[in-house]
Design a protein around this motif. Structure first.
Motif, PDB file in Angstrom:
ATOM      1  N   VAL A   1       0.837  -1.195   0.000  1.00 22.20           N
ATOM      2  CA  VAL A   1       0.000   0.000   0.000  1.00 22.20           C
ATOM      3  C   VAL A   1       0.875   1.248   0.000  1.00 22.20           C
ATOM      4  CG1 VAL A   1      -1.784   1.241   1.277  1.00 22.20           C
ATOM      5  CG2 VAL A   1      -1.835  -1.237   1.176  1.00 22.20           C
ATOM      6  N   LEU A   2       1.960   1.168   0.772  1.00 20.63           N
ATOM      7  CA  LEU A   2       2.883   2.299   0.847  1.00 20.63           C
ATOM      8  C   LEU A   2       3.426   2.663  -0.535  1.00 20.63           C
ATOM      9  CD1 LEU A   2       4.326   4.083   3.001  1.00 20.63           C
ATOM     10  CD2 LEU A   2       6.250   2.534   2.792  1.00 20.63           C
TER      11      LEU A   2
ATOM     12  N   SER B   1      -4.174 -16.229  -3.503  1.00 17.03           N
ATOM     13  CA  SER B   1      -5.217 -17.177  -3.150  1.00 17.03           C
ATOM     14  C   SER B   1      -4.811 -18.604  -3.525  1.00 17.03           C
ATOM     15  CB  SER B   1      -6.481 -16.754  -3.876  1.00 17.03           C
ATOM     16  OG  SER B   1      -7.519 -17.593  -3.543  1.00 17.03           O
TER      17      SER B   1
ATOM     18  N   MET C   1      -2.436 -19.859  -0.927  1.00 13.69           N
ATOM     19  CA  MET C   1      -3.052 -20.383   0.289  1.00 13.69           C
ATOM     20  C   MET C   1      -3.607 -21.778   0.049  1.00 13.69           C
ATOM     21  SD  MET C   1      -5.032 -17.365   2.255  1.00 13.69           S
ATOM     22  CE  MET C   1      -5.161 -16.109   1.021  1.00 13.69           C
TER      23      MET C   1
ATOM     24  N   CYS D   1     -10.673  -4.015  -5.707  1.00 13.23           N
ATOM     25  CA  CYS D   1     -10.717  -5.350  -5.101  1.00 13.23           C
ATOM     26  C   CYS D   1      -9.331  -5.742  -4.581  1.00 13.23           C
ATOM     27  CB  CYS D   1     -11.193  -6.391  -6.107  1.00 13.23           C
ATOM     28  SG  CYS D   1     -12.918  -6.202  -6.548  1.00 13.23           S
TER      29      CYS D   1
ATOM     30  N   LEU E   1      -7.058  -3.796  -3.632  1.00 16.57           N
ATOM     31  CA  LEU E   1      -6.781  -2.945  -2.483  1.00 16.57           C
ATOM     32  C   LEU E   1      -7.369  -3.555  -1.210  1.00 16.57           C
ATOM     33  CD1 LEU E   1      -5.444  -0.365  -1.808  1.00 16.57           C
ATOM     34  CD2 LEU E   1      -7.542   0.866  -2.333  1.00 16.57           C
ATOM     35  N   ALA E   2      -8.579  -4.096  -1.332  1.00 16.20           N
ATOM     36  CA  ALA E   2      -9.217  -4.706  -0.154  1.00 16.20           C
ATOM     37  C   ALA E   2      -8.338  -5.825   0.395  1.00 16.20           C
ATOM     38  CB  ALA E   2     -10.598  -5.228  -0.517  1.00 16.20           C
ATOM     39  N   TYR E   3      -7.734  -6.583  -0.499  1.00 13.00           N
ATOM     40  CA  TYR E   3      -6.865  -7.675  -0.031  1.00 13.00           C
ATOM     41  C   TYR E   3      -5.548  -7.135   0.522  1.00 13.00           C
ATOM     42  CZ  TYR E   3      -9.882 -11.387  -1.625  1.00 13.00           C
ATOM     43  OH  TYR E   3     -10.933 -12.242  -1.740  1.00 13.00           O
ATOM     44  N   LEU E   4      -5.032  -6.068  -0.116  1.00 17.30           N
ATOM     45  CA  LEU E   4      -3.759  -5.503   0.357  1.00 17.30           C
ATOM     46  C   LEU E   4      -3.899  -4.929   1.749  1.00 17.30           C
ATOM     47  CD1 LEU E   4      -2.269  -3.586  -2.687  1.00 17.30           C
ATOM     48  CD2 LEU E   4      -1.541  -5.740  -1.696  1.00 17.30           C
ATOM     49  N   ILE E   5      -5.045  -4.291   2.010  1.00 16.62           N
ATOM     50  CA  ILE E   5      -5.219  -3.620   3.298  1.00 16.62           C
ATOM     51  C   ILE E   5      -5.408  -4.656   4.394  1.00 16.62           C
ATOM     52  CG2 ILE E   5      -6.789  -2.118   4.581  1.00 16.62           C
ATOM     53  CD1 ILE E   5      -7.014  -0.466   2.037  1.00 16.62           C
ATOM     54  N   ASN E   6      -5.999  -5.792   4.053  1.00 21.11           N
ATOM     55  CA  ASN E   6      -6.084  -6.869   5.034  1.00 21.11           C
ATOM     56  C   ASN E   6      -4.704  -7.485   5.214  1.00 21.11           C
ATOM     57  OD1 ASN E   6      -8.937  -7.917   6.016  1.00 21.11           O
ATOM     58  ND2 ASN E   6      -9.136  -6.774   4.113  1.00 21.11           N
ATOM     59  N   ALA E   7      -4.535  -8.169   6.319  1.00 20.43           N
ATOM     60  CA  ALA E   7      -3.184  -8.557   6.707  1.00 20.43           C
ATOM     61  C   ALA E   7      -2.653  -9.778   5.972  1.00 20.43           C
ATOM     62  CB  ALA E   7      -3.133  -8.809   8.205  1.00 20.43           C
ATOM     63  N   THR E   8      -3.466 -10.425   5.163  1.00 23.53           N
ATOM     64  CA  THR E   8      -3.040 -11.693   4.593  1.00 23.53           C
ATOM     65  C   THR E   8      -1.988 -11.550   3.493  1.00 23.53           C
ATOM     66  OG1 THR E   8      -4.963 -11.531   3.198  1.00 23.53           O
ATOM     67  CG2 THR E   8      -5.099 -13.020   5.059  1.00 23.53           C
TER      68      THR E   8
ATOM     69  N   ILE F   1       0.355   2.663   7.600  1.00 22.34           N
ATOM     70  CA  ILE F   1      -0.452   3.103   6.456  1.00 22.34           C
ATOM     71  C   ILE F   1      -1.600   2.137   6.182  1.00 22.34           C
ATOM     72  CG2 ILE F   1       0.970   2.068   4.643  1.00 22.34           C
ATOM     73  CD1 ILE F   1       0.485   4.711   3.108  1.00 22.34           C
ATOM     74  N   THR F   2      -1.410   0.845   6.417  1.00 20.66           N
ATOM     75  CA  THR F   2      -2.541  -0.063   6.188  1.00 20.66           C
ATOM     76  C   THR F   2      -3.532  -0.009   7.360  1.00 20.66           C
ATOM     77  OG1 THR F   2      -1.153  -1.853   6.998  1.00 20.66           O
ATOM     78  CG2 THR F   2      -1.457  -1.729   4.644  1.00 20.66           C
TER      79      THR F   2
ATOM     80  N   ARG G   1     -10.886   1.768   6.783  1.00 19.30           N
ATOM     81  CA  ARG G   1     -10.303   0.432   6.846  1.00 19.30           C
ATOM     82  C   ARG G   1     -11.357  -0.657   7.047  1.00 19.30           C
ATOM     83  NH1 ARG G   1      -5.736  -2.696   7.887  1.00 19.30           N
ATOM     84  NH2 ARG G   1      -6.404  -4.539   8.985  1.00 19.30           N
TER      85      ARG G   1
ATOM     86  N   TRP H   1     -12.877  -1.853   3.931  1.00 20.02           N
ATOM     87  CA  TRP H   1     -12.018  -2.728   3.126  1.00 20.02           C
ATOM     88  C   TRP H   1     -11.960  -4.129   3.719  1.00 20.02           C
ATOM     89  CZ3 TRP H   1     -11.022  -0.678  -1.389  1.00 20.02           C
ATOM     90  CH2 TRP H   1     -10.936   0.701  -1.502  1.00 20.02           C
TER      91      TRP H   1
ATOM     92  N   MET I   1     -15.136  -5.758   2.874  1.00 19.40           N
ATOM     93  CA  MET I   1     -15.207  -6.028   1.443  1.00 19.40           C
ATOM     94  C   MET I   1     -14.409  -7.280   1.102  1.00 19.40           C
ATOM     95  SD  MET I   1     -14.059  -3.520  -1.605  1.00 19.40           S
ATOM     96  CE  MET I   1     -13.758  -4.152  -3.243  1.00 19.40           C
ATOM     97  N   LYS I   2     -13.253  -7.422   1.729  1.00 18.95           N
ATOM     98  CA  LYS I   2     -12.435  -8.608   1.465  1.00 18.95           C
ATOM     99  C   LYS I   2     -13.177  -9.864   1.880  1.00 18.95           C
ATOM    100  CE  LYS I   2      -8.927 -11.526   2.803  1.00 18.95           C
ATOM    101  NZ  LYS I   2      -8.972 -12.435   3.927  1.00 18.95           N
TER     102      LYS I   2
ATOM    103  N   MET J   1     -15.869 -10.672  -0.561  1.00 17.00           N
ATOM    104  CA  MET J   1     -15.346 -11.268  -1.807  1.00 17.00           C
ATOM    105  C   MET J   1     -14.957 -12.724  -1.577  1.00 17.00           C
ATOM    106  SD  MET J   1     -13.159  -8.466  -3.890  1.00 17.00           S
ATOM    107  CE  MET J   1     -12.242  -7.828  -2.541  1.00 17.00           C
TER     108      MET J   1
ATOM    109  N   LYS K   1     -15.033 -19.215  -0.768  1.00 21.17           N
ATOM    110  CA  LYS K   1     -14.080 -19.536   0.299  1.00 21.17           C
ATOM    111  C   LYS K   1     -14.816 -19.951   1.559  1.00 21.17           C
ATOM    112  CE  LYS K   1      -9.681 -18.679  -0.771  1.00 21.17           C
ATOM    113  NZ  LYS K   1      -9.101 -17.457  -1.299  1.00 21.17           N
TER     114      LYS K   1
END
Lengths: 470, 162, 404
Positions: free
Chosen positions: A6-7, A207, A210, A452, A454-461, C90-91, C97, C100, C103-104, C107, C113
């Protein structure tokens, strides 16, 4: 820094592109160099030293060779090249293989040599190969040595490619290094490529990763022949979308700064032979080995035995390049033998077989190859292989097969379709047709992929790129 | 003549780069310098940087229990552990008798940290935050492990005292 | 003539092709420019909104502290902690947040899943922790310690109960066909090595019989009071507890509980009820003391917890290293309960049948357990854990073998 963080996407890249566009032409290369150094040092500044020494060394070795060539002193040029090659290979070898060599010696001779945990300088395999191509090209007088230190440093350290390639040859990048202002069109094209790559990496590759590790971690009592194949398919797709996605992003970033970075992948999974597969997979590495190892050794023009030797050398090196582990060496040897078999035995047969059979043949051996590539140890590679052929499993298929198939079905289908050019060809036909509304729909689709991801990037996985380890 | 000079100059610079790389590699191997600072001095410096009101000094028995290490094996070993049992603050300072002990000590520290994280996971938010921000500082013959609000300051005091 | 016109024709066609190609490239360029503008605006907007918005200390959705601005210093730059801190900052502080995060999850669900961040997404809204696998070294270490403890205390009544977890018990709700770990095998592994002195109380069947009745929280990894009740009723006869309460007064004390499983997945809008069970028709008066903080109360329920996020802490206000419960009973039975948090909602069923209950949570317990046994004249010891915590426990062995 990772180009999928993200940075990077929200701060580093926009700031750099904006600054680059508006800075005066003369300052641009300096700026790009500074940005690249910050990028490289981010998180582990210590290894900036290795990169810096390498840049200085190779810059002056280039100049030395050029001076020797200009003075027609072949011997000096040759000595300079020799020192250059030995030094670069030694540094790469030391950082990459030191632990492996000592570990192997210890286990072979039951010795107790001390091992220090030296983290690998990021991208050392990639930038070492870049500078080697430079030195050899200068020696061969394919290209004059770079006299501008900044330009040379940018060639080695440019942040789009320093961590995981593509291994751009100096020859190809040199004419573009004039600090020209990137056109709006280029930045747009780069953005599109970057988003496609980001989507491949974040929405697909991670994905599949995983899924692969979940299947790899299953108890033998829960593994079936089909489950093992499903795991192998997951890795096959993971590594393609991971490295392919990264390469798209790198090429896209390059484009935003006005550089054409060499293509690295060309739909490898549609190949009709393993030879073709290697012309489409990690193309810059394949070209590198062809131009700087295979052909200088005599290629295929020096008789059967020499040719076989050359092939085996190239593939052994390719294996070793990927990592300091017996699995990679085995993987390299596997391809060397298969390619020889293909060239000398199967060639005629493959030409006569119907296309679907040839595809199955190719993918079969590619997937078996990935088993070695993915496994942490040779033993576990053979265990997985055994499971794929019914040894040490609970049967042909079972509940877990169904579970992993079902929970990943949509992604698997998307992954398989996207491994062929069909989808993107149709997409382009759709998006760039004359109907003006189409382009808005297409932009919306791109934005959707970006959001979409971004949603995965912001989550920690978040997972790092596989190829960063090489 | 000019050209030959230039070749020579370039070659000298490249050789200098090689030497520089060698020096760097050797320095990687030499590892950190061992500190000759007395354990008591380092301990005083570290503990004075910390607010010890939430911690108590551990007896050797407790160190053995929480870390599995016997104090006698080391040149110096101090543990401050939480007074309230629901606390997570902890300071663990070791001076190794020799380098071969390092691996075991670091493993014990990491084991302890992982265990504490699990104990508070999903339950003690503040404690989890402290544990996530904990510092393990390995400096040659001294090792420090801090779980504390002021971990950075304590670590700095530690570094300064060596 | 003929030849010339053919040349003309060919030239014309080439010209048309070239013009088409140029038009196509112009369209592609326009497309990419539009895309660039939209993405640039999006990035800029999110950056500005992220800057303007106030930093959050704590995320309710994820139940964890959020990263703050990292300290900038020479040290932090050199050791990389500034870089990792900046990445986390930043995250964690990204604009919207929670949106997001949700949203994840949406999805993941939409693409089929069934497993997110170590949690199975079951049917009927059940979120279940993926069962843990044992670490062989610690598995043996803990059992050895229990066995040694049992050998030393063969004069006490020793019981052990390891409660299987939701993903294994709730077969009706767990994702179909998922490779869920068979926890009865783990129980078997324990009983096969367990000292015969220790009576192992297997509640799997008792729990599974009632699996449709809400015996585990949907959003949390704990069992509900209802689940604990069924387990208690299965255990009581074997623990020599007689005349158990025929019925309970059931109070719903919270209906907006969103537990640890919800935090791990980032689930939103799903809540559980928390109920407490008060035994009827038995003497059930007691005094709870908390040696950790000197607290005292004649109730085991904490009303303050109902204002807090984790409503499960309504039982005793959470985990303590030691909780001491003295009841008005006079039957000389003194229970040492060595436990994890599953026991917190279980003790409400035990109080009528013991004179004195001492709960010890080895994860937070630093004292000498042998002294407690001697001093308080303990007659019964119950190890009560849930399987996931038991398999990951790293403190039980130390607590048991301490002082010996």
């Amino acid at each position: 820094m990772s180009i999928s963080s993200v940075l990077f996407i929200f701060i580093f890249l926009p700031v750099c592109v904006l600054a680059y566009v508006f800075l005066p032409r003369l300052v641009r290369p300096v700026f790009l160099l500074l940005a690249s150094l910050v990028f490289y040092a981010w998180g582990n500044p210590a290894y900036l030293i290795v990169l810096a020494i390498s840049v200085v060394f190779n810059y002056f070795t280039g100049l030395e060779m050029q001076a020797a060539i200009d003075a027609e002193r072949d011997r000096d040029a040759r000595i300079a090249l020799l020192i250059g090659v030995i030094f670069n290979v030694a540094v790469l070898g030391f950082f990459k293989y030191y632990g492996f060599v000592i570990g192997s010696l210890n286990s072979l001779f039951h010795a107790q040599l001390p091992i220090r945990d030296l983290p690998l300088p990021i991208g050392i395999s990639f930038f070492t190969f870049s500078v080697l191509s430079y030195l050899i090209d200068v020696y061969r007088q394919d290209v004059p040595a770079q006299r501008n230190f900044i330009d040379f440093s940018v060639y080695v350290a440019f942040f789009a490619k320093v961590t995981s390639g593509p291994i751009v040859r100096y020859k190809d990048m040199a004419p573009q290094m004039d600090g020209h202002r990137p056109k709006l069109n280029d930045i747009g094209t780069g953005t599109a490529m970057f988003i496609r790559g980001l989507g491949k990496k974040v929405l697909l590759a991670d994905s599949f990763g995983m899924m692969h590790s979940a299947i790899a971690a299953l108890d033998a009592s829960q593994t079936h022949v089909l489950t093992a194949w499903l795991g192998c398919l997951a890795f096959t797709l993971q590594i393609y979308f991971d490295f392919g996605g990264y390469s798209d992003m790198a090429i896209g970033v390059g484009k935003m700064f006005g550089f054409e970075i060499t293509k690295n992948f060309d739909y490898p999974y549609i190949s009709k032979s393993l030879t073709e597969f290697w012309r489409r997979w990690h193309m810059t590495l394949g070209t590198w080995f062809r131009d700087y190892v295979y052909i200088p050794l005599g290629g295929n023009r020096a008789g059967l035995v020499r040719h076989m030797r050359n092939i085996m050398i190239v593939w052994l090196l390719t294996g070793i390049w990927h990592g300091a582990a017996w699995t990679f060496i085995l993987w390299g040897v596997y391809y060397g033998l298969l390619l020889l078999l293909e060239k000398y035995v199967l060639k005629g047969l493959l030409e006569r077989l119907p296309a679907p059979l040839v595809h199955i043949y190719t993918m079969f051996f590619v997937m078996i190859g990935w088993v070695f590539f993915a496994a942490p140890t040779v033993g576990s590679a053979f265990a997985t292989l055994g499971q794929m052929f019914g040894v040490g499993t609970a049967g042909f298929a079972g509940m877990t097969t169904w579970y992993y198939l079902k929970t990943n079905l949509i992604r698997l289908i998307i992954g398989c379709v996207m491994s062929t050019p069909v989808f993107y060809r149709q997409y382009k036909r759709f998006a760039f047709a004359k109907a003006p509304a189409r382009s808005y729909i297409s932009v919306a689709i791109y934005v959707c992929v970006f959001v979409c991801s971004l949603a995965y990037l912001i989550n920690a996985t978040y997972q790092s790129f596989l190829y960063v380890q090489f | 003549m000019m050209k030959a000079d230039r070749i020579l100059i370039y070659r000298i610079i490249t050789l200098a780069a090689i030497v520089l790389m060698l020096v760097y590699v050797v320095s990687l191997f030499r590892g950190e310098k061992e500190s000759s600072a007395a354990f008591a001095d380092v301990e005083t410096a570290v503990m004075s940087a910390a607010d010890l009101s939430t911690m108590q000094k551990a007896e050797n028995r407790m160190i053995k229990r929480l870390y599995g290490l016997s104090a006698g094996d080391y040149e110096g070993l101090t543990l401050y552990y939480p007074t309230t049992n629901m606390g997570a603050e902890e300071i663990f300072l070791v001076k190794l008798a020799d380098q071969s002990q390092k691996e075991a000590v670091l493993a014990a520290v990491n084991e302890r940290l992982a265990g504490q994280k699990k104990a508070f996971d999903g339950y003690g938010v503040g404690q989890t935050e402290l544990l996530n921000a904990s510092v393990i500082d390995d400096r040659g013959n001294y090792i420090l492990f801090v779980v504390n609000q002021d971990a950075a300051a304590i670590d700095a005091a530690f570094a300064g005292s060596l | 003539m003929n030849e010339e016109s053919r040349m003309e024709e060919r030239k014309r066609r080439r010209e048309i092709r070239r013009r088409r190609k140029r038009a196509l490239m112009a369209r592609v360029a326009r497309h990419h420019k539009k895309l660039l503008i939209v993405i640039a605006v999006l990035i800029l907007a999110l950056d500005v909104l992220g800057l303007v918005k106030k930093d959050v200390d704590f995320s309710d959705t994820e139940n964890r502290a959020m990263a703050q601005v990292p300290d900038l210093s020479r040290e932090s730059l050199l050791d990389g902690s500034f870089a990792s801190g900046a990445d986390a900052y930043i995250t964690d502080q990204f604009f919207a947040r929670n949106f997001w995060v949700r949203m994840k999850l949406a999805m993941d669900r939409a693409t089929g899943k069934k497993e997110v961040n170590g949690v199975y997404l079951g049917s009927s809204g059940y979120l279940m922790e993926v069962p843990k696998s044992p670490d062989p070294v610690w598995f043996d270490k803990n059992l050895d310690a229990i066995n040694a403890f049992a050998a030393k205390h063969d004069d006490l009544n020793l019981y052990m109960c390891v409660v299987p977890n939701a993903a294994y018990v709730l077969t009706d709700y767990a994702p179909k066909a998922a490779p869920i770990r068979d926890q009865s095998k783990d129980i078997e592994a324990i009983t096969s090595k367990l000292n015969r002195q220790v009576v192992f109380l297997d509640v799997t069947e008792a729990m599974r019989e009632h699996q449709t009745e809400g015996i585990y929280y949907r959003t949390d990894h704990h069992w509900t009071s209802r689940g604990a009740r069924f387990a208690f009723e299965a255990m009581a006869p074997r623990m020599d507890i007689k005349d158990i309460a025929p019925d309970y007064d059931i109070y719903t004390v919270a209906d907006d509980f969103s537990g640890t499983m919800a935090s791990k997945t980032g689930s939103y809008g799903q809540v559980d009820q928390v109920q407490i069970y008060v035994p009827k028709k038995v003497t059930n008066d007691f005094m709870v003391t908390y040696p950790d903080n000197g607290g005292e109360s004649c109730s085991m329920y904490s009303s303050a917890a109902l204002e807090a996020r984790d409503k499960y802490t309504v039982f005793f206000g959470g985990n303590y290293s030691m909780i001491d419960i003295k009841t008005v009973n006079n039957n000389k039975r003194v229970l040492l309960l060595i436990k994890d948090s599953y026991a917190n909602s279980f003790v409400q069923f035990l109080t009528p049948y013991f004179e004195h209950i001492i709960m010890v949570d080895p994860r937070y317990y630093y004292e000498d357990i042998e002294q407690v046994i001697t001093k308080e004249k303990v007659t019964d010891v119950l190890f009560l854990y849930n399987m996931n915590t038991y398999l990951e426990d790293r403190s039980l062995a130390d607590t048991l073998s301490d002082g010996s």
